[in-house]
Motif scaffolding. Structure first.
Motif, PDB file in Angstrom:
ATOM      1  N   PHE A  35      -5.715   8.572   6.928  1.00 35.75           N
ATOM      2  CA  PHE A  35      -4.912   7.736   6.034  1.00 35.75           C
ATOM      3  C   PHE A  35      -4.893   8.927   4.952  1.00 35.75           C
ATOM      4  N   MET A  36      -3.801   9.017   4.264  1.00 35.65           N
ATOM      5  CA  MET A  36      -3.270  10.003   3.032  1.00 35.65           C
ATOM      6  C   MET A  36      -3.251   9.452   1.988  1.00 35.65           C
ATOM      7  N   PRO A  37      -4.073   9.561   0.940  1.00 34.87           N
ATOM      8  CA  PRO A  37      -3.746   9.223  -0.341  1.00 34.87           C
ATOM      9  C   PRO A  37      -2.730  10.074  -1.261  1.00 34.87           C
ATOM     10  N   ASN A  38      -1.784   9.335  -1.905  1.00 36.17           N
ATOM     11  CA  ASN A  38      -0.817   9.980  -2.639  1.00 36.17           C
ATOM     12  C   ASN A  38      -1.481  10.451  -3.897  1.00 36.17           C
ATOM     13  N   MET A  61      -0.449   6.404   1.976  1.00 36.53           N
ATOM     14  CA  MET A  61      -0.678   5.437   0.846  1.00 36.53           C
ATOM     15  C   MET A  61       0.399   5.689  -0.474  1.00 36.53           C
ATOM     16  N   MET A  62       0.127   4.830  -1.324  1.00 38.48           N
ATOM     17  CA  MET A  62       1.310   5.026  -2.501  1.00 38.48           C
ATOM     18  C   MET A  62       0.610   4.825  -3.661  1.00 38.48           C
ATOM     19  N   GLY A  63       0.429   5.567  -4.448  1.00 45.60           N
ATOM     20  CA  GLY A  63      -0.328   5.505  -5.830  1.00 45.60           C
ATOM     21  C   GLY A  63      -0.107   6.605  -6.751  1.00 45.60           C
ATOM     22  N   LEU A  64      -0.967   6.499  -8.080  1.00 48.67           N
ATOM     23  CA  LEU A  64      -0.851   7.531  -8.978  1.00 48.67           C
ATOM     24  C   LEU A  64      -2.380   8.024  -9.212  1.00 48.67           C
ATOM     25  N   HIS A  65      -2.863   9.189  -9.154  1.00 49.31           N
ATOM     26  CA  HIS A  65      -4.202   9.709  -9.448  1.00 49.31           C
ATOM     27  C   HIS A  65      -4.406   9.571 -10.957  1.00 49.31           C
ATOM     28  N   PRO A  66      -5.539   9.327 -11.186  1.00 47.25           N
ATOM     29  CA  PRO A  66      -5.976   9.268 -12.674  1.00 47.25           C
ATOM     30  C   PRO A  66      -5.726  10.626 -13.411  1.00 47.25           C
ATOM     31  N   CYS A  67      -5.949  11.863 -12.656  1.00 47.11           N
ATOM     32  CA  CYS A  67      -5.804  13.100 -13.248  1.00 47.11           C
ATOM     33  C   CYS A  67      -4.292  13.423 -13.523  1.00 47.11           C
ATOM     34  N   SER A  68      -3.509  12.674 -13.074  1.00 49.64           N
ATOM     35  CA  SER A  68      -1.912  12.630 -13.244  1.00 49.64           C
ATOM     36  C   SER A  68      -1.526  11.954 -14.092  1.00 49.64           C
ATOM     37  N   PRO A  88       6.909   0.397   4.269  1.00 53.95           N
ATOM     38  CA  PRO A  88       5.058   0.171   4.416  1.00 53.95           C
ATOM     39  C   PRO A  88       4.380   1.153   3.913  1.00 53.95           C
ATOM     40  N   PHE A  89       3.249   1.036   3.512  1.00 58.15           N
ATOM     41  CA  PHE A  89       2.357   1.972   3.093  1.00 58.15           C
ATOM     42  C   PHE A  89       1.011   1.411   3.336  1.00 58.15           C
ATOM     43  N   ALA A  90       0.075   2.083   3.466  1.00 52.21           N
ATOM     44  CA  ALA A  90      -1.281   1.645   3.972  1.00 52.21           C
ATOM     45  C   ALA A  90      -2.206   1.326   2.946  1.00 52.21           C
ATOM     46  N   ALA A  91      -1.971   1.521   1.733  1.00 53.84           N
ATOM     47  CA  ALA A  91      -2.752   0.941   0.433  1.00 53.84           C
ATOM     48  C   ALA A  91      -1.999   1.534  -0.816  1.00 53.84           C
ATOM     49  N   VAL A  92      -2.529   1.174  -1.888  1.00 48.38           N
ATOM     50  CA  VAL A  92      -2.058   1.671  -3.188  1.00 48.38           C
ATOM     51  C   VAL A  92      -3.329   2.536  -3.480  1.00 48.38           C
ATOM     52  N   GLY A  93      -2.764   3.659  -3.784  1.00 51.58           N
ATOM     53  CA  GLY A  93      -3.843   4.712  -4.088  1.00 51.58           C
ATOM     54  C   GLY A  93      -3.319   5.978  -3.787  1.00 51.58           C
ATOM     55  N   GLU A  94      -3.946   7.347  -4.220  1.00 51.82           N
ATOM     56  CA  GLU A  94      -5.266   6.855  -5.106  1.00 51.82           C
ATOM     57  C   GLU A  94      -5.157   6.684  -6.455  1.00 51.82           C
ATOM     58  N   CYS A  95      -5.915   5.876  -6.912  1.00 50.15           N
ATOM     59  CA  CYS A  95      -5.848   5.393  -8.257  1.00 50.15           C
ATOM     60  C   CYS A  95      -7.307   5.279  -8.793  1.00 50.15           C
ATOM     61  N   GLY A  96      -7.365   5.071 -10.370  1.00 50.87           N
ATOM     62  CA  GLY A  96      -8.696   4.928 -10.528  1.00 50.87           C
ATOM     63  C   GLY A  96      -8.829   5.343 -12.209  1.00 50.87           C
ATOM     64  N   ILE A  97      -9.873   5.973 -12.257  1.00 53.82           N
ATOM     65  CA  ILE A  97     -10.367   6.658 -13.724  1.00 53.82           C
ATOM     66  C   ILE A  97     -11.328   7.799 -13.460  1.00 53.82           C
ATOM     67  N   ASP A  98     -10.699   9.036 -13.863  1.00 56.81           N
ATOM     68  CA  ASP A  98     -11.787  10.360 -13.810  1.00 56.81           C
ATOM     69  C   ASP A  98     -11.847  10.674 -15.369  1.00 56.81           C
ATOM     70  N   LEU A  99     -13.265  10.719 -15.857  1.00 59.92           N
ATOM     71  CA  LEU A  99     -13.606  11.048 -17.088  1.00 59.92           C
ATOM     72  C   LEU A  99     -14.154  12.470 -17.052  1.00 59.92           C
ATOM     73  N   HIS A 123       1.661  -6.763  -3.273  1.00 59.34           N
ATOM     74  CA  HIS A 123       2.154  -6.197  -2.071  1.00 59.34           C
ATOM     75  C   HIS A 123       1.064  -6.591  -0.906  1.00 59.34           C
ATOM     76  N   ASN A 124      -0.205  -7.247  -1.442  1.00 54.72           N
ATOM     77  CA  ASN A 124      -1.093  -7.498  -0.350  1.00 54.72           C
ATOM     78  C   ASN A 124      -1.804  -6.312   0.328  1.00 54.72           C
ATOM     79  N   LEU A 125      -2.018  -5.311  -0.608  1.00 60.43           N
ATOM     80  CA  LEU A 125      -2.571  -3.998  -0.114  1.00 60.43           C
ATOM     81  C   LEU A 125      -3.994  -3.735  -0.864  1.00 60.43           C
ATOM     82  N   PRO A 126      -4.743  -3.115   0.202  1.00 61.55           N
ATOM     83  CA  PRO A 126      -6.093  -2.428  -0.459  1.00 61.55           C
ATOM     84  C   PRO A 126      -5.937  -1.527  -1.535  1.00 61.55           C
ATOM     85  N   LEU A 127      -6.783  -1.461  -2.393  1.00 65.19           N
ATOM     86  CA  LEU A 127      -6.694  -0.275  -3.339  1.00 65.19           C
ATOM     87  C   LEU A 127      -7.866   0.823  -2.991  1.00 65.19           C
TER      88      LEU A 127
END
Length: 257
Positions: A35-38, A61-68, A88-99, A123-127
């Motif tokens: 599984f490939m995180p964007n 997957m499809m998402g926006l990395h916090p460092c971006s 279709p995508f497998a998940a929303v990610g990768e996303c989150g917080i990076d400090l 979209h009823n997708l995992p994070l």
């Protein structure tokens, strides 16, 4: 031994010269599903091209990395939203917080995560959550948004037993990678007592190569090393670890995978 790599950047430029051979090595090592995180807008084309070449092994997957995430992150999230509506995508990610590197854009990272939480629900997708030096900030946002519909994984988990329990109570999985093999990684103290149903395996390649490859380019073919280390920590047979984590990964990201 059949394995699933729940988090691998196999589209990375670091694999440009030998991507086909690298993915064949993965398959020969038993890693049949990846599984490939964007990361951001710049990684989408490469990720989808990798999927097109290896449609039965690599899933995006499809998402926006916090460092971006910067001051003008909304434009990139519009693109994420557009892609989620197109295919279709497998998940929303990768996303989150990076400090870890910079705390300048904490407010923007929090808002970007809130938006992606909303997209996951829509979209009823995992994070797939990236948290670095930001477990509390990330967990608080998930707690506030959890209405029973959110699911996903805290990828590259390396926290305490108390944090692991909090993740599990939130209905999320723990993504275990190369840190498990590090002498002072800490997971030897965290994982005992954690049920196998809560664990996924990952490489996060090309980063965080497990021992004895630490400091070198990581790849999915090294996933059996992580599986063996988890088996040693839990005093379980490695085949049991492989079966459980592969099942968990496929159930989280889609039973057809």
């Amino acid at each position: 031994m059949i394995l699933a790599d729940s988090h691998a950047h196999v589209y990375s430029e670091q694999f440009k010269a030998d991507r086909d051979d690298m993915l064949n090595r993965a398959y020969q090592a038993g890693v049949e599903t990846i599984f490939m995180p964007n990361i951001d807008h710049s990684s989408i084309d490469g990720m989808l091209e990798t999927e097109a070449r290896f449609p039965n092994q690599c899933y995006p997957m499809m998402g926006l990395h916090p460092c971006s995430v910067g001051k003008h992150f909304e434009k990139q999230l519009y693109e994420v939203e557009e892609w989620l509506g197109k295919r279709p995508f497998a998940a929303v990610g990768e996303c989150g917080i990076d400090l870890y590197w910079d705390k300048t854009h904490l407010a923007e990272q929090q808002e970007a995560l809130r938006i992606q939480i909303s997209l996951a629900k829509q979209h009823n997708l995992p994070l797939v959550l990236h948290t670095r030096d930001a477990f509390r900030e990330t967990a608080d946002l998930i707690t506030a948004a959890q209405d029973g519909s959110l699911r996903g994984v805290f990828h590259c988990f390396s926290g305490s037993a108390a944090e692991a329990e909090e993740v599990i109570k939130l209905g999320f999985k723990l993504g275990i990678g190369g840190v498990a093999t590090f002498k002072n990684g800490g997971l030897d103290k965290t994982l005992p007592g954690i049920g196998l149903e809560h664990l996924l395996l990952e490489t996060d390649c090309p980063y965080l190569a497990p021992m004895p490859h630490r400091g070198k380019r990581n790849e999915p073919a090294y996933l059996p090393l992580i599986a063996q280390r988890v088996a040693d920590i839990l005093q379980q047979d490695v085949q049991l670890i492989a079966e459980a984590t592969t099942r968990n990964t496929k159930e989280l990201f889609g039973a057809s995978k």
